[in-house]
Design a protein around this motif. Sequence first.
Motif, PDB file in Angstrom:
ATOM      1  N   GLN A 152      29.115  22.771 -36.735  1.00 23.86           N
ATOM      2  CA  GLN A 152      29.610  23.495 -37.901  1.00 23.86           C
ATOM      3  C   GLN A 152      28.702  23.244 -39.104  1.00 23.86           C
ATOM      4  N   ALA A 153      28.313  21.994 -39.298  1.00 28.68           N
ATOM      5  CA  ALA A 153      27.435  21.651 -40.411  1.00 28.68           C
ATOM      6  C   ALA A 153      26.074  22.330 -40.259  1.00 28.68           C
ATOM      7  N   GLN A 154      25.546  22.366 -39.041  1.00 29.80           N
ATOM      8  CA  GLN A 154      24.259  23.035 -38.795  1.00 29.80           C
ATOM      9  C   GLN A 154      24.363  24.527 -39.085  1.00 29.80           C
ATOM     10  N   LYS A 155      25.469  25.132 -38.667  1.00 31.14           N
ATOM     11  CA  LYS A 155      25.671  26.562 -38.883  1.00 31.14           C
ATOM     12  C   LYS A 155      25.736  26.871 -40.375  1.00 31.14           C
ATOM     13  N   GLN A 156      26.461  26.049 -41.132  1.00 26.07           N
ATOM     14  CA  GLN A 156      26.543  26.250 -42.573  1.00 26.07           C
ATOM     15  C   GLN A 156      25.181  26.072 -43.233  1.00 26.07           C
TER      16      GLN A 156
END
Length: 135
Positions: A39-43
């Motif tokens: 999720q952090a990578q996607k953001q």
Amino acid sequence: MDDEELNRIRQARLQQLKAQGGGASGGRGAGGGAGQEQQAQKQQQEAEARQTILNQILHPEAADRLGRIRLVKEARATEVENRLIMLAQTGQLRQKVTEEQLKELLNAVADNKEEEKIVVSRRKGWDDDDDDLDF
């Protein structure tokens, strides 16, 4: 596997989760940390894509002004960025946005937004300490 080996594996996994900042994540299972990481990578990727688009459509002076606006009102800056990106994706921008054009867009956004008003209504009569001074 015996109980001692399972306990060592559990302890190692617990230490790994604590190192990642997850701690004991009550019932999430082994995939909880990986999901947060994805999720952090996607953001991060979305933020980079937005920044790339904005760098392509804004003059440096306009980008500076938008950055200063972000410091004061992040929601308004995000709204303006979204509008600029939408205009760029639909092909309505023919050239880079100048600082003057950005000011016009900001004024249009400000006109459309109605400022919140705070209304204070005070009760009168039931607990008025000033009544004690009347004696």
